[in-house]
Structure formats: structure tokens, C-alpha cells
Design an enzyme around this catalytic site. Structure first.
Site, PDB file in Angstrom:
ATOM      1  N   CYS A 175       0.820  -1.227   0.000  1.00  0.00           N
ATOM      2  CA  CYS A 175       0.000   0.000   0.000  1.00  0.00           C
ATOM      3  C   CYS A 175       0.843   1.263   0.000  1.00  0.00           C
ATOM      4  CB  CYS A 175      -0.925   0.015   1.207  1.00  0.00           C
ATOM      5  SG  CYS A 175      -2.016  -1.392   1.273  1.00  0.00           S
ATOM      6  N   HIS A 195      -3.623   6.933   3.315  1.00  0.00           N
ATOM      7  CA  HIS A 195      -3.972   5.634   2.736  1.00  0.00           C
ATOM      8  C   HIS A 195      -5.377   5.266   3.213  1.00  0.00           C
ATOM      9  CE1 HIS A 195      -3.936   1.662   1.301  1.00  0.00           C
ATOM     10  NE2 HIS A 195      -3.748   1.076   2.467  1.00  0.00           N
ATOM     11  N   ASN A 249     -10.021  -0.487   0.411  1.00  0.00           N
ATOM     12  CA  ASN A 249      -8.561  -0.347   0.347  1.00  0.00           C
ATOM     13  C   ASN A 249      -8.072  -0.855  -1.011  1.00  0.00           C
ATOM     14  OD1 ASN A 249      -5.804  -0.607   0.594  1.00  0.00           O
ATOM     15  ND2 ASN A 249      -5.858  -1.699   2.558  1.00  0.00           N
TER      16      ASN A 249
HETATM   17  N1  ACO Z   1     -18.165  -9.273   9.591  1.00  0.00           N
HETATM   18  C1  ACO Z   1     -18.543  -9.608  10.826  1.00  0.00           C
HETATM   19  N2  ACO Z   1     -17.682  -9.953  11.782  1.00  0.00           N
HETATM   20  C2  ACO Z   1     -16.375  -9.947  11.471  1.00  0.00           C
HETATM   21  C3  ACO Z   1     -15.906  -9.592  10.203  1.00  0.00           C
HETATM   22  C4  ACO Z   1     -16.855  -9.252   9.242  1.00  0.00           C
HETATM   23  N3  ACO Z   1     -16.522  -8.897   7.992  1.00  0.00           N
HETATM   24  N4  ACO Z   1     -14.569  -9.659  10.198  1.00  0.00           N
HETATM   25  C5  ACO Z   1     -14.200 -10.045  11.432  1.00  0.00           C
HETATM   26  N5  ACO Z   1     -15.286 -10.217  12.199  1.00  0.00           N
HETATM   27  C6  ACO Z   1     -15.337 -10.637  13.577  1.00  0.00           C
HETATM   28  C7  ACO Z   1     -14.104 -11.350  14.008  1.00  0.00           C
HETATM   29  O1  ACO Z   1     -14.182 -12.704  13.651  1.00  0.00           O
HETATM   30  C8  ACO Z   1     -14.130 -11.135  15.503  1.00  0.00           C
HETATM   31  O2  ACO Z   1     -14.989 -12.082  16.046  1.00  0.00           O
HETATM   32  P1  ACO Z   1     -14.586 -12.857  17.395  1.00  0.00           P
HETATM   33  O3  ACO Z   1     -14.410 -11.795  18.425  1.00  0.00           O
HETATM   34  O4  ACO Z   1     -15.766 -13.738  17.614  1.00  0.00           O
HETATM   35  O5  ACO Z   1     -13.332 -13.581  17.053  1.00  0.00           O
HETATM   36  C9  ACO Z   1     -14.826  -9.779  15.658  1.00  0.00           C
HETATM   37  O6  ACO Z   1     -15.433  -9.497  14.395  1.00  0.00           O
HETATM   38  C10 ACO Z   1     -13.948  -8.626  16.039  1.00  0.00           C
HETATM   39  O7  ACO Z   1     -12.761  -8.632  15.297  1.00  0.00           O
HETATM   40  P2  ACO Z   1     -11.663  -7.579  15.616  1.00  0.00           P
HETATM   41  O8  ACO Z   1     -10.369  -8.104  15.125  1.00  0.00           O
HETATM   42  O9  ACO Z   1     -11.766  -7.115  17.043  1.00  0.00           O
HETATM   43  O10 ACO Z   1     -12.110  -6.353  14.744  1.00  0.00           O
HETATM   44  P3  ACO Z   1     -11.371  -4.977  14.623  1.00  0.00           P
HETATM   45  O11 ACO Z   1     -12.138  -3.952  15.330  1.00  0.00           O
HETATM   46  O12 ACO Z   1      -9.891  -5.076  14.884  1.00  0.00           O
HETATM   47  O13 ACO Z   1     -11.519  -4.707  13.046  1.00  0.00           O
HETATM   48  C11 ACO Z   1     -10.292  -4.856  11.025  1.00  0.00           C
HETATM   49  C12 ACO Z   1     -10.974  -5.616  12.136  1.00  0.00           C
HETATM   50  C13 ACO Z   1     -11.333  -4.028  10.298  1.00  0.00           C
HETATM   51  C14 ACO Z   1      -9.648  -5.820  10.050  1.00  0.00           C
HETATM   52  C15 ACO Z   1      -9.223  -3.909  11.621  1.00  0.00           C
HETATM   53  O14 ACO Z   1      -8.414  -4.628  12.521  1.00  0.00           O
HETATM   54  C16 ACO Z   1      -8.358  -3.272  10.583  1.00  0.00           C
HETATM   55  O15 ACO Z   1      -8.795  -2.439   9.814  1.00  0.00           O
HETATM   56  N6  ACO Z   1      -7.049  -3.599  10.592  1.00  0.00           N
HETATM   57  C17 ACO Z   1      -6.113  -2.989   9.659  1.00  0.00           C
HETATM   58  C18 ACO Z   1      -6.300  -3.589   8.314  1.00  0.00           C
HETATM   59  C19 ACO Z   1      -5.492  -2.880   7.282  1.00  0.00           C
HETATM   60  O16 ACO Z   1      -5.376  -1.678   7.265  1.00  0.00           O
HETATM   61  N7  ACO Z   1      -4.959  -3.669   6.363  1.00  0.00           N
HETATM   62  C20 ACO Z   1      -4.386  -3.183   5.201  1.00  0.00           C
HETATM   63  C21 ACO Z   1      -2.969  -2.764   5.345  1.00  0.00           C
HETATM   64  S1  ACO Z   1      -2.452  -2.126   3.866  1.00  0.00           S
HETATM   65  C22 ACO Z   1      -1.809  -3.309   2.758  1.00  0.00           C
HETATM   66  O17 ACO Z   1      -0.626  -3.376   2.588  1.00  0.00           O
HETATM   67  C23 ACO Z   1      -2.769  -4.183   1.997  1.00  0.00           C
END
Ligand code: ACO
Length: 345
Positions: free
Chosen positions: A132, A272, A302
Site C-alpha cells: 500500500c 492511505h 482499500n
Molecule cells: N463481519 C462480521 N464480523 C467480522 C468480520 C466481518 N466482515 N470480520 C471479522 N469479524 C469478527 C471477528 O471474527 C471477531 O470475532 P470474534 O471476536 O468472535 O473472534 C470480531 O469481528 C472482532 O474482530 P476484531 O479483530 O476485534 O475487529 P477490529 O475492530 O480489529 O476490526 C479490522 C478488524 C477491520 C480488520 C481492523 O483490525 C483493521 O482495519 N485492521 C487494519 C487492516 C489494514 O489496514 N490492512 C491493510 C494494510 S495495507 C496493505 O498493505 C494491503
């Protein structure tokens, strides 16, 4: 150099008695595929909801390329839009850099395929992989060729078909990503500072937070690699989130420090577009006002290397950014990698 601009920032190159040319973005363009996949559409294929995706990420929909539409096609369309806005023809282009983690093929480079499609016969061409952060890495590399007078016109593209490496059965990741491309034409423009500084960073110790295990020399394609879903991206969401906020803050502060700029002088911050909560946290840590932040991830999700390039194009097209304004780009991605750039538009 206008006297008003000299009062509000320092060109960091000045302290090195810089003798080269400056480098500006002469035109920017973007392209996203026609097909839109909404959160409601995703709720039909994985156990998720519009409410979960919206509150956790801010994303409402994303564009997904057609089966016969590839990263080079998206990059070509964005490049042609940028060339039109810069008022240049393909034969003026000296170098093409494509930042991508989803090349059409491992080789030849997607940059060579774009070169063929736009007919830039004189241009050298190569790909760059910084996930990214790729667009800022590409801007920084491209500007070196302009400043050193090696080349007059460089085409920089961020393009991704992330849908091709998305595991559509994994709700943790499939809701986050989208396809698209953005491009910029780099040239030296008289009486403009252009790209003032670009910060690039990396931490390979954290390579395991976000990666695709299959398809490289470590795990070439095999029946087993396909069955184990190794050709899809994998991510530790929470850790990635924490690292993103920290790295983007550090990179942005370093870029501003080099230019002796307070955040209040920045007209538009283009981060980003990964997660609305990451953007808000970074904005808050930088002491930015919410109205300084440019956000369009609700429409695209993203798009990795394309993300800030598409956002920059929209910021310019919508009039949020005018010639002479100061812009801060700040990015973060797999690697881990990060970057920030200050640009006098
Ligand atoms: N729908 C419903 N529930 C979901 C989903 C979904 N799509 N995805 C995950 N959950 C669940 C999980 O399974 C978890 O359930 P559990 O507690 O029973 O295990 C629960 O939701 C909570 O998950 P968390 O990890 O606490 O969610 P969080 O608030 O951290 O959000 C997210 C997750 C959106 C992925 C966040 O952590 C994030 O944005 N991280 C950064 C991602 C990012 O920027 N990546 C790209 C980097 S750039 C690159 O190089 C590509």
C-alpha cells in the site's frame, strides 16, 4: 518561487545546496472498474453485515474488475487520464513505474504491459513492490530521475486487482479491499517546488502481519498450495491496525519536520484509505482538523498502491486542492512499509 510560499515552508533540499531541478505532478488521473460490490452483496456470501463493515471500517462499497480486466488495463486507463490532464503524449514519456502487489503476471512487469498499451515506445519500464506504500515509493523514485535531469517525464502508476488475491470465503479480509488505479505525470515545472520531500520506511521484522504465502519461490503454485488457499492474502488485522497508526504518524511528522511546517498549514491530508478508524486516529495524533482529511474509502475500500493516487485525483477534481496548496500524503502497507510526502500542488 513565489514569496508567499517561501514564508510558509522550507524546501528541505535547500540545506544540501541543491542544484538539481524540482519535480512537480503535472497531471493526475484515476480509473476504477465499473462493477460495484456493496456491503449488502458481501453479506450474501460471508457471515457479515453492512452495519459491521461500516462501523469497523467506514467502507460501504468497492469496485471489482471484470474477469478479463487486469491490473495493466486499470493502470493504462488511469495513465491515459493523467496524460490528458498533463497535456502530454505517449512519446514524451521517458520512464514508467508501476507500483503493485497484483501484477498481471510475475513477469514481464506490468509496467512493460502498460508501456505497450499506451504506446510509450521510448520509455523504460519497471514495477515496484511496496504494497500500500507503493505510490509514495514510486513518486520518490520517479522524482530522482527528474531532479537529476536524467529524464523529463516520468509516469508513476499505482494499480491493483486485489480481488484476484482476495479470499472471498474469509470475512476478516474480503470486506476490506477493492480494485482500481491512479497515475501521475512527473515533470519539472518552473516556479514551483512540487514534491518537497518524501519519507520512506520499512520494517521486515513485521513481514508476517500481512502477506500472501503462495506463488513465489518459497511456495510455488501446486495442487497443495491451491488446496491450502495459499494464493490469497492473509492478515493479522488488530496488529496491522496498531502498526499503521504509529507508522503513519511517525512518517507524517518527519515529512512536516523536514519542511518546518505545522500541520495547520496543510490544506489537504490524503491518507492511505484502509480504515476510517485508522485515518481518524492518525489525524487526531497529528493534531489535524477533521476537515483537513480527505476520505473516499466508503466508495472504494482499500485499493493498496492505488489508494492515495485515486484520492489525490478526486481531491484535485473536486476542487479540494488548488495549485499552490500544500498536500500531505501518508501511507502504510505490508512489508511493513510506510511513507509520507509533502507536495506544493
Ligand atoms: N463481519 C462480521 N464480523 C467480522 C468480520 C466481518 N466482515 N470480520 C471479522 N469479524 C469478527 C471477528 O471474527 C471477531 O470475532 P470474534 O471476536 O468472535 O473472534 C470480531 O469481528 C472482532 O474482530 P476484531 O479483530 O476485534 O475487529 P477490529 O475492530 O480489529 O476490526 C479490522 C478488524 C477491520 C480488520 C481492523 O483490525 C483493521 O482495519 N485492521 C487494519 C487492516 C489494514 O489496514 N490492512 C491493510 C494494510 S495495507 C496493505 O498493505 C494491503
Amino acid at each position: 518561487m513565489s514569496s508567499s510560499t517561501t514564508q510558509i515552508f522550507k524546501n528541505p533540499r535547500a540545506k544540501h545546496n541543491f542544484q538539481g531541478r524540482t519535480c512537480s505532478i503535472a497531471g493526475v488521473g484515476s480509473y476504477v472498474p465499473a462493477k460495484i460490490v456493496t456491503n449488502a452483496d458481501l453479506a450474501k456470501i460471508v457471515d457479515t453485515s453492512d452495519e459491521w463493515i461500516t462501523t469497523r471500517t467506514g467502507i460501504k462499497e468497492r469496485h471489482v474488475a471484470a474477469e478479463n480486466e487486469f491490473t495493466s488495463d486499470l493502470g493504462t486507463a488511469a495513465a491515459q487520464a493523467a496524460m490528458k490532464k498533463a497535456g502530454i503524449t505517449a512519446d514524451q514519456i521517458d520512464l514508467i513505474i508501476v507500483a503493485t502487489i497484483t501484477p498481471d503476471m510475475p513477469f514481464p512487469s506490468t509496467a512493460c504491459l502498460v508501456q505497450r498499451k499506451i504506446g510509450a515506445r521510448r520509455a523504460a519500464a519497471f514495477d515496484l513492490e511496496a504494497a500500500c506504500s507503493g505510490f509514495i515509493y514510486a513518486l520518490e523514485i520517479g522524482q530522482q530521475f527528474i531532479m537529476s535531469r536524467t529524464y523529463d517525464t516520468v509516469l508513476v502508476i499505482g494499480a491493483e486487482k486485489l480481488s484476484s488475491i482476495t479470499d472471498w470465503t474469509d470475512r476478516n479480509t474480503c470486506v476490506l479491499f477493492g480494485d482500481g488505479a491512479g497515475a501521475a505525470i512527473l515533470q519539472s515545472r518552473e516556479n514551483a517546488h512540487g514534491l518537497l520531500t518524501a519519507v520512506m520506511g520499512a520494517d521486515g521484522e513485521k513481514a508476517d502481519l500481512l502477506f500472501m504465502p503462495g506463488g513465489g519461490s518459497r511456495c510455488p503454485a501446486s495442487a497443495e498450495s491451491v488446496n491450502s488457499r495459499m494464493h490469497y492474502l492473509r492478515m493479522e488485522g488488530k496488529e496491522t491496525f496498531k502498526n499503521a497508526v504509529q507508522a503513519m504518524q511517525t512518517a507524517a511528522e518527519e515529512a512536516l519536520r523536514r519542511c518546518e511546517l505545522d500541520i495547520s498549514r496543510i490544506k489537504c491530508i490524503i491518507p492511505h484509505q484502509a480504515n476510517r478508524r485508522i485515518i481518524d486516529a492518525v489525524g487526531e495524533r497529528l493534531g489535524a482538523k477533521p476537515e483537513q482529511l480527505f476520505v473516499n474509502l466508503d466508495k472504494y475500500g482499500n485499493t493498496s498502491a492505488a489508494s492515495v493516487a485515486i484520492a489525490l485525483d478526486e481531491a484535485v477534481e473536486s476542487g479540494r486542492v488548488q495549485r499552490g496548496d500544500l498536500i500531505l500524503l501518508v501511507v502504510f502497507g505490508a512489508g511493513l512499509t510506510w511513507g509520507a510526502a509533502v507536495i506544493e500542488w
